[in-house]
Motif scaffolding. Structure first.
Motif, PDB file in Angstrom:
ATOM      1  N   LEU A   1      91.742  46.975  62.479  1.00  0.00           N
ATOM      2  CA  LEU A   1      92.489  46.351  61.381  1.00  0.00           C
ATOM      3  C   LEU A   1      93.175  47.461  60.580  1.00  0.00           C
ATOM      4  N   THR A   2      94.406  47.195  60.155  1.00  0.00           N
ATOM      5  CA  THR A   2      95.107  48.150  59.303  1.00  0.00           C
ATOM      6  C   THR A   2      95.568  47.458  58.029  1.00  0.00           C
ATOM      7  N   LEU A   3      95.934  48.272  57.087  1.00  0.00           N
ATOM      8  CA  LEU A   3      96.402  47.705  55.814  1.00  0.00           C
ATOM      9  C   LEU A   3      97.711  46.960  56.040  1.00  0.00           C
ATOM     10  N   SER A   4      98.608  47.564  56.786  1.00  0.00           N
ATOM     11  CA  SER A   4      99.892  46.888  56.981  1.00  0.00           C
ATOM     12  C   SER A   4      99.712  45.623  57.785  1.00  0.00           C
ATOM     13  N   GLY A   5      98.765  45.643  58.741  1.00  0.00           N
ATOM     14  CA  GLY A   5      98.491  44.436  59.501  1.00  0.00           C
ATOM     15  C   GLY A   5      97.989  43.317  58.599  1.00  0.00           C
ATOM     16  N   LEU A   6      97.073  43.693  57.706  1.00  0.00           N
ATOM     17  CA  LEU A   6      96.533  42.681  56.792  1.00  0.00           C
ATOM     18  C   LEU A   6      97.630  42.169  55.878  1.00  0.00           C
ATOM     19  N   ARG A   7      98.502  43.054  55.430  1.00  0.00           N
ATOM     20  CA  ARG A   7      99.552  42.621  54.507  1.00  0.00           C
ATOM     21  C   ARG A   7     100.471  41.615  55.153  1.00  0.00           C
ATOM     22  N   GLU A   8     100.641  41.744  56.494  1.00  0.00           N
ATOM     23  CA  GLU A   8     101.510  40.764  57.175  1.00  0.00           C
ATOM     24  C   GLU A   8     100.837  39.409  57.236  1.00  0.00           C
ATOM     25  N   LYS A   9      99.528  39.426  57.489  1.00  0.00           N
ATOM     26  CA  LYS A   9      98.848  38.145  57.732  1.00  0.00           C
ATOM     27  C   LYS A   9      98.448  37.450  56.437  1.00  0.00           C
ATOM     28  N   TYR A  10      98.209  38.233  55.361  1.00  0.00           N
ATOM     29  CA  TYR A  10      97.674  37.632  54.146  1.00  0.00           C
ATOM     30  C   TYR A  10      98.690  37.688  53.011  1.00  0.00           C
ATOM     31  N   ASP A  11      98.533  36.788  52.035  1.00  0.00           N
ATOM     32  CA  ASP A  11      99.465  36.721  50.908  1.00  0.00           C
ATOM     33  C   ASP A  11      99.207  37.819  49.894  1.00  0.00           C
ATOM     34  N   ALA A  12      97.985  38.321  49.870  1.00  0.00           N
ATOM     35  CA  ALA A  12      97.661  39.421  48.959  1.00  0.00           C
ATOM     36  C   ALA A  12      96.438  40.146  49.488  1.00  0.00           C
ATOM     37  N   VAL A  13      96.299  41.415  49.117  1.00  0.00           N
ATOM     38  CA  VAL A  13      95.174  42.215  49.589  1.00  0.00           C
ATOM     39  C   VAL A  13      94.484  42.867  48.388  1.00  0.00           C
ATOM     40  N   PHE A  14      93.138  42.870  48.399  1.00  0.00           N
ATOM     41  CA  PHE A  14      92.385  43.559  47.353  1.00  0.00           C
ATOM     42  C   PHE A  14      91.624  44.719  48.004  1.00  0.00           C
ATOM     43  N   LEU A  15      91.816  45.916  47.456  1.00  0.00           N
ATOM     44  CA  LEU A  15      91.118  47.100  47.976  1.00  0.00           C
ATOM     45  C   LEU A  15      89.845  47.295  47.165  1.00  0.00           C
ATOM     46  N   GLY A  16      88.693  47.013  47.825  1.00  0.00           N
ATOM     47  CA  GLY A  16      87.429  47.172  47.095  1.00  0.00           C
ATOM     48  C   GLY A  16      86.438  47.947  47.922  1.00  0.00           C
ATOM     49  N   MET A  17      86.911  49.018  48.546  1.00  0.00           N
ATOM     50  CA  MET A  17      85.986  49.695  49.468  1.00  0.00           C
ATOM     51  C   MET A  17      85.127  50.749  48.798  1.00  0.00           C
ATOM     52  N   GLY A  18      85.372  51.029  47.552  1.00  0.00           N
ATOM     53  CA  GLY A  18      84.482  51.951  46.844  1.00  0.00           C
ATOM     54  C   GLY A  18      84.696  53.401  47.244  1.00  0.00           C
ATOM     55  N   THR A  19      83.734  54.244  46.871  1.00  0.00           N
ATOM     56  CA  THR A  19      83.812  55.666  47.196  1.00  0.00           C
ATOM     57  C   THR A  19      82.604  56.002  48.059  1.00  0.00           C
ATOM     58  N   ASN A  20      82.846  56.287  49.332  1.00  0.00           N
ATOM     59  CA  ASN A  20      81.711  56.441  50.239  1.00  0.00           C
ATOM     60  C   ASN A  20      81.635  57.803  50.904  1.00  0.00           C
ATOM     61  N   LYS A  21      82.672  58.617  50.683  1.00  0.00           N
ATOM     62  CA  LYS A  21      82.684  59.904  51.378  1.00  0.00           C
ATOM     63  C   LYS A  21      81.912  60.906  50.537  1.00  0.00           C
ATOM     64  N   VAL A  22      80.837  61.433  51.122  1.00  0.00           N
ATOM     65  CA  VAL A  22      79.997  62.343  50.342  1.00  0.00           C
ATOM     66  C   VAL A  22      80.683  63.703  50.204  1.00  0.00           C
ATOM     67  N   ILE A  23      80.381  64.359  49.113  1.00  0.00           N
ATOM     68  CA  ILE A  23      80.937  65.693  48.868  1.00  0.00           C
ATOM     69  C   ILE A  23      79.969  66.717  49.442  1.00  0.00           C
ATOM     70  N   LYS A  24      80.505  67.643  50.198  1.00  0.00           N
ATOM     71  CA  LYS A  24      79.637  68.656  50.779  1.00  0.00           C
ATOM     72  C   LYS A  24      79.485  69.829  49.817  1.00  0.00           C
ATOM     73  N   MET A  25      78.341  70.527  49.943  1.00  0.00           N
ATOM     74  CA  MET A  25      78.068  71.643  49.040  1.00  0.00           C
ATOM     75  C   MET A  25      78.778  72.911  49.499  1.00  0.00           C
ATOM     76  N   ASN A  26      79.023  72.994  50.823  1.00  0.00           N
ATOM     77  CA  ASN A  26      79.651  74.197  51.415  1.00  0.00           C
ATOM     78  C   ASN A  26      78.842  75.458  51.155  1.00  0.00           C
ATOM     79  N   VAL A  27      77.535  75.410  51.510  1.00  0.00           N
ATOM     80  CA  VAL A  27      76.731  76.633  51.497  1.00  0.00           C
ATOM     81  C   VAL A  27      76.295  76.921  52.935  1.00  0.00           C
TER      82      VAL A  27
END
Lengths: 1136, 151
Positions: free
Chosen positions: A475-501
């Motif tokens: 699924l892509t954002l542009s694909g969803l935009r074609e099929k749906y009348d509106a899109v809500f982005l609610g995926m949150g923040t899931n990418k962890v920050i690395k310490m780099n040590v």
């Protein structure tokens, strides 16, 4: 400027002996007869009398006088009289000058030469001045035949009826929701013992139904412009929130209102609800809602939950209803009631006094109660609509923001498809928070309540490719935009920050958010998942809630030692302090001011971590002090597991969607629309990592925007307005209960080794008691229970204050009095000892419709056996009110009679004088004495407690001895003071008040109902304390004066107004700037701008005259020549 | 023959408040010194600074302007303008070397008879202490003084 030579007649009055007693009147006459232009001089005994005036008129005609000087009393007294006299003699009334020989001379100086000399000077100056007077011709303005009466007590009611019966349209403005005033509070009235309501209510009904009276209740005077005969009054009609037309006064709303506050009508002896009617016989018989703005708890809540409302409902045991109300704004009460950081509690006004109300735990209680009672039906079902039928919305992510959007839109029949990448829904609520803090069954219920709805389809394991990775089938954002009348982005923040040590890639290193996710997914029973492998010595790096949750989860899973490594100190830790405390209780060790340098390992596995000790340096951009390494101070901690928990960021998102400077998705502040018009975002991905309550608020905003977008409506109209927080509570905090806050009981740390909940929540009794600690800051909590209960559909919470202008010719002020609060007299103990009352409070007790149904009982419920009534409390007292309040002696006698009749108690009256001056009053006093009431002549000095009763100390002046009288109940006969709004009203009307704050009459003897402002009259106790018969008389007198004005077609406006010399005027605009009435304005004349005075607006103050630099404006009757001549002449005097 | 100096006091009173207050003092028979001569104006805002200057030139030793209390002006803001002008007049008097204590502004309401009498008595006493206002009217004497100062 007049052309003819002045022929002046000078008249000096003896005023009986008032002037002649100290001034040698014949000498004055002799001295002035030699002045220039003086043709006739005379002295009279009483110039104002018929013969006196006649002699002057004859003189005018016989001697062809064209100027007159009258030297007598103050012009404020009789200038009008003399002007009329001149007019009758055929002379212009303004060719007159009055010399004030009485108030400003004879009455204040001793009988001596200097006094007579002063009199001569005053008359001489008048003679010089009058020569410069011009004839003036007053403008006539039409009179608006209508009247305004301010105040709906008995005075206002009487005046209104008198005027209305005479055919005058009356506007009666009353600030309370009902007319009636204090008389409505009384039981029986002296001396006839008429029932007050019985004689008042028929008049009230007359007012309410009179065709000539427009009753504006629940209204106040905002502004008054204009002048006599032509007042323009702006009335503020305060929002009542109940329709006058529809309300049937059935009382059903009162039965469901959960908010109780002290009733003003009952003087605080009983409570009323937020929606109320002041008393049963109210006119208009319509309820009103008291709203004091948004309670601070509600205005602090990011989700806008009706906090005060549900707390009030819990306090009444209406748990299901409380839950339904919470659900309006918060779909996750059981969740939020356990994990929220409760900004509501931080703002709670109760917290200013002792501790805030435990709002979060109350919310949890309501949710838990509903879970435990699945059979309970919703008291308020959520409204379903179909405005979005046929529309399709795609929602990415199934966290709390997304689920809120799904709920709101599906309730309007939109089809909501949720795409969740994980195998479980709920986002961080479900996979980020461990179950010892948030049990899974609650999550399941609250998430399921939304995802199981008809129009909501949840697609798990369905990631949306947002960052260009993934295969063609994704699924892509542009694909969803074609099929749906509106899109809500609610995926949150899931990418962890690395310490780099160094060593971060070793086995045994985990990341906090991922670690918790794996644990939670396994706990949720997803197939083919495993718990992460942990050792026995675990170091968690980080200081946020995720770090603490990771530490406590790791402890429970491993049973080993857990360390938390944080580079600053506890104070700077972003985690909630209570969660840090819980972790410490469980034995987790915190290493502050420590930072990992290197992770050491053997055979690819973690064996230790090298740590650097830190100290706090200067503050960084966020205001927190930067940690700075202490050179050379390092140590090694042996560990086998590390969990790095230093934050999360947004997964990569298509560049199509614009990000802001912090790296979150950029959205419109008011609407949460992104740069793509059909794409909206809210929650962690737009704010950065936040809390459930904040992102639920975001969900509401975004869903409203999506709805408007789908319907083609303006997204931003009417939104983004700040909430008006309520004013502080107005009633006496001494009346609060002092119950301390209930603590949420927690399990012993030793037993908390599993994933069962730490906190246990409240029982029903605890919840009700805790909820009743609320102070009802907004009064009406907008719980909307009344709306549901009102069968007539009369309640409208969206009403606003309305301003209306009324045009009247006369105004009558009938604003009444307030009963004085005797708290400042601490010697009497009012407010300290429970059985000390004011007279008005006893009226309410004695009144059959009062809080005790007419029984005179004490606060302990028993009838008193011995009562003391103390006269002159706060009156005739240099420390409080110096005046006598006139009504207290009589009402004290009346109360004594009523108490004796109802309870047979002994009654003692401690008095200074008995003022029983009216018709039937002395007879009533006799009667009361015969009833066995004892009168002690001596002012009550002190009221003291003694065991369970009170002792009144006074001097019995007849005996010449002090007395200590033990009694059960003390009644303070307090005086009356002007109503609290009097000062503001006086300023609005430009009417003056006397030293005690009562409205000032024009003359205490001859003009008791006129104010100093023409066209404004005074009625009743607003002018001075008075009883009901005198009030009715005074009010009728005011009405008759007003009628005198209104029965004329025209009124003459003062002609001493300003006039512009257009030749001299340069159009500098100064006069326009200083005039309070907008009378001057610049107009084009002769090719340039000059000032012009609107004669109808000019009041003749002369401000512009003094301001004009070029002396282009003159004030008729008070022009510079006249004043300077008077000045020069007066200063020719010499003192010997 | 040492005479006690009796100052000449002129007072501008507004019709609605201070003049009525003076009337009340009279009705209450409260005595105060005879030095004062009263001029009635509709509002204290009517008082032109010119009147103050002329008063001193005409022989007044002290000038009082009494108006309504702030907020109570019958014409809403006249007394505020009077206050502002008074402050400027005060500075002017300092500048030209006339004791600024000779000019006084205060607020007396219609119900403050006793206070009016107190204000008059206190001001009269104050001006009595300052002494008579000396104005050089002879042009020759003025020239002499100027020469002294500019020499």
């Amino acid at each position: 400027m007049n052309q003819d030579k002045p022929r002046i007649g000078v008249y000096v009055c003896m005023c009986g002996s008032n002037i002649a007693g100290t001034v040698d009147v014949p000498a004055v006459v002799e001295a002035v007869s030699h002045l220039k232009n003086v043709v006739v001089t005379r002295y009279n005994k009483y110039t104002c009398s018929g013969p006196g005036q006649l002699s002057i008129r004859e003189d005018i005609q016989a001697n062809h006088l064209n100027r007159v000087v009258v030297s007598a009393c103050s012009p404020r007294m009789h200038e009008r009289t003399w002007r009329a006299m001149l007019a009758e003699a055929g002379l212009n009334p303004y060719l007159l000058e009055v010399a004030n020989l009485r108030e400003h001379c004879s009455w204040i100086h001793p009988k001596e030469e200097l006094t007579t000399q002063k009199a001569i000077d005053l008359v001489t100056a008048a003679v010089e001045r009058v020569a410069l007077h011009d004839p003036l011709f007053p403008q006539r303005v039409p009179v608006t035949k209508a009247a305004l009466v301010i105040g709906g007590g008995i005075a206002g009611i009487q005046a209104s009826l008198d005027l209305a019966n005479a055919g005058v349209p009356v506007y009666l403005v009353e600030k309370e929701p009902s007319i009636g005033g204090h008389m409505a509070q009384l039981d029986k009235t002296f001396p006839t013992l008429d029932c007050s309501a019985c004689i008042l209510t028929p008049k009230m009904v007359d007012v309410g139904s009179h065709k000539n009276i427009t009753l504006l209740s629940n209204s106040e005077i905002d502004k008054v412009d204009g002048f006599i005969g032509n007042f323009k009054v702006t009335v503020k009609k305060k929002a009542r929130y109940v329709s006058l037309e529809k309300c049937t006064a059935c009382n059903d709303c009162v039965a469901v209102c959960p908010v109780k506050v002290p009733s003003e009508f009952e003087n605080g002896l009983a409570e009323r609800t937020a929606i109320y009617r002041p008393f049963a016989q109210a006119v208009p018989n319509t309820y009103a809602i008291e709203k004091r703005g948004s309670a601070p708890c509600k205005s602090a809540c990011p989700a806008g939950i009706h906090v005060q409302g549900y707390v009030a409902l819990i306090g009444e045991g209406r748990f299901r209803e409380a839950y339904d109300l919470i659900q309006e704004r918060m779909p996750f009460p059981g969740i939020c009631g356990r994990i929220c950081h409760h900004p509501c509690e931080a703002n709670c006004r109760r917290g200013e006094k002792d501790s805030p109300v435990a709002i979060e735990t109350l919310k949890r209680f309501a949710a838990d109660w509903v879970m435990a009672h699945p059979e309970s039906e919703p008291v308020r079902a959520r409204k379903q609509g179909d405005s979005l039928k046929g529309k399709k919305v795609a929602i990415i992510g199934s966290g709390p923001a997304s689920l809120t959007v799904a709920r709101n839109l599906s309730e309007e029949s939109a089809q909501c498809d949720i795409f969740e990448a994980l195998p479980v829904p709920g986002g961080m609520m479900n996979v980020g928070i461990p179950s010892h803090r948030l049990p899974k069954p609650i999550l399941e219920k609250e998430i399921n309540d939304i995802t199981s709805r008809d129009n909501v389809t949840l697609h798990l394991n369905s990631p949306v490719r947002l960052n260009g990775t993934g295969d063609k089938a994704s699924l892509t954002l542009s694909g969803l935009r074609e099929k749906y009348d509106a899109v809500f982005l609610g995926m949150g923040t899931n990418k962890v920050i690395k310490m780099n040590v160094p060593g971060e890639e070793l086995n045994g290193v985990h990341y906090g958010a991922e670690f918790l996710r794996k644990v939670n997914i396994h706990h949720l029973g997803v197939k083919d998942t495993k718990l992460p492998k942990l050792g026995k010595r675990i170091a968690v790096v980080g200081g946020g809630n995720v770090a603490i949750d990771s530490a406590m989860t790791a402890l429970r899973l491993s049973g080993g030692e857990v360390f938390v490594i944080y580079r600053r100190t506890r104070v700077e830790m972003p985690a909630f302090e209570w969660e840090v405390a819980e972790a410490e209780e469980e034995g987790i060790q915190f290493l502050f001011l420590t930072n990992p340098l290197k992770i050491k390992g053997e055979d690819g596995k973690v064996t230790a971590v090298e740590l650097q000790r830190m100290r706090l340096g200067e503050s960084d951009a966020s205001g927190r002090r930067r940690p700075v390494p202490i050179e050379g101070d390092t140590f090694t901690l042996p560990i086998d597991t590390m969990i790095i928990s230093i934050g999360q960021v947004l997964d990569d998102v298509d560049d199509e969607v614009v990000k802001n400077d912090w790296g979150w998705i950029k959205t419109d502040e008011v609407t949460r629309q992104t740069n793509l018009p059909d794409v909206f975002a809210g929650g962690d991905d737009a704010l950065g990592p936040s809390s459930v309550v904040e992102v639920v608020g975001e969900g509401h905003i975004a869903s409203e925007s999506i709805k408007r977008y789908l319907l083609g409506e303006d997204l931003a109209a009417g939104r983004g307005k700040p909430v008006q927080e309520s004013k502080p509570a107005y009633y006496d905090p001494a009346s609060w209960d002092k119950t301390p806050r209930h603590k949420n009981p927690a399990r012993d740390p030793e037993t908390r080794i599993d994933f069962n909940e730490i906190y246990m929540g409240f029982t029903e009794e605890q919840a009700i008691t805790e909820a009743n600690r609320c102070l009802d800051c907004g009064v009406c909590s907008e719980c909307m229970a009344c709306v549901g209960a009102c069968g007539a559909g009369a309640i409208d919470h969206s009403m606003v204050d309305v301003f209306e202008q009324v045009d009247v010719g006369a105004i009558i002020v009938a604003s009444g009095y307030d009963v004085w609060n005797p708290s400042p007299m601490i010697e009497y103990g009012y407010g300290t000892y429970p059985e000390v009352y004011t007279g008005m409070e006893i009226e309410r007790l004695s009144n059959a419709s009062g809080p005790t149904e007419g029984n005179i009982v004490m606060r302990n419920g028993e009838a008193p056996k011995r009562v003391a009534i103390l006269h002159c409390v706060g009156s005739r007292d240099e420390h409080h009110q110096p005046y006598c309040s006139r009504i207290c002696c009589m009402y004290s006698l009346k109360l004594a009679h009523l108490i004796r009749e109802k309870t047979h108690a002994e009654v003692f009256e401690f008095y200074m004088d008995i003022r029983s001056f009216g018709k039937g009053y002395e007879e009533f006093y006799e009667r009361v004495q015969h009833e066995g009431i004892v009168f002690v002549r001596g002012r009550g000095a002190q009221v003291m407690p003694d065991g369970d009763h009170l002792v009144v100390r006074a001097e019995d002046t007849d005996l010449g001895k002090p007395v200590n009288m033990p009694v059960d109940m003390v009644i303070l006969s307090t005086g009356v003071v002007p109503t609290s709004g009097a000062e503001k009203l006086a300023h609005t009307l430009h009417v003056t008040r006397d030293v005690n704050g009562f409205f000032l009459e024009a003359h205490p003897k001859l003009r008791p109902v006129d104010s100093n402002t023409d066209g404004i009259y005074l009625a009743g106790a607003c002018q001075a304390p008075r009883d009901i018969p005198d009030t009715v008389t005074h009010a009728s007198a005011a009405a008759s004066q007003a009628l005198g004005l209104l029965s004329q077609d025209f009124v003459e406006v003062v002609p001493t107004i300003a006039e512009v010399n257009e030749l001299a005027c340069v159009g500098c605009n100064l006069c326009v700037e200083v005039c309070p009435y907008g009378a001057p304005s610049l107009v084009m004349k002769r090719g340039r701008l000059v000032s012009e005075i609107n004669e109808a607006l000019c009041k003749g103050c002369g401000l512009c005259v003094a301001a004009c630099r070029g002396k282009a404006i003159t004030l008729r009757g008070f022009n510079d020549m006249q004043l300077l001549t008077q000045l020069e002449t007066l200063l020719q005097f010499s003192m010997k | 023959m040492a005479e006690t100096f009796e100052p000449k006091i002129v007072s501008f009173l507004c019709n609605w408040c201070s003049y009525a207050g003076a009337d009340l003092a009279g009705t209450s028979r409260i005595e105060y010194p005879q030095n004062i001569r009263i001029i009635r104006v509709p509002c204290s805002g009517r008082v032109d600074p010119l009147f103050v200057v002329k008063a001193f030139l005409d022989g007044a030793d002290g000038v009082m302007v009494l108006g309504c209390h702030p907020g109570d002006c019958h014409y809403q803001q006249g007394n505020y303008h009077a206050q502002r002008r008074y402050l400027v007049m005060h500075k002017l008097m300092d500048f030209i070397g006339v004791e600024s204590d000779r000019l006084y502004i205060d607020w007396v309401s219609a119900s403050e008879g006793k206070r009016f009498a107190e204000v008059v008595t206190n001001f009269t006493q104050r001006v009595r202490k300052i002494g008579p206002l000396v104005i050089i009217r002879d042009p020759h004497a003025l020239e002499v003084k100027l020469d002294e100062v500019t020499a």
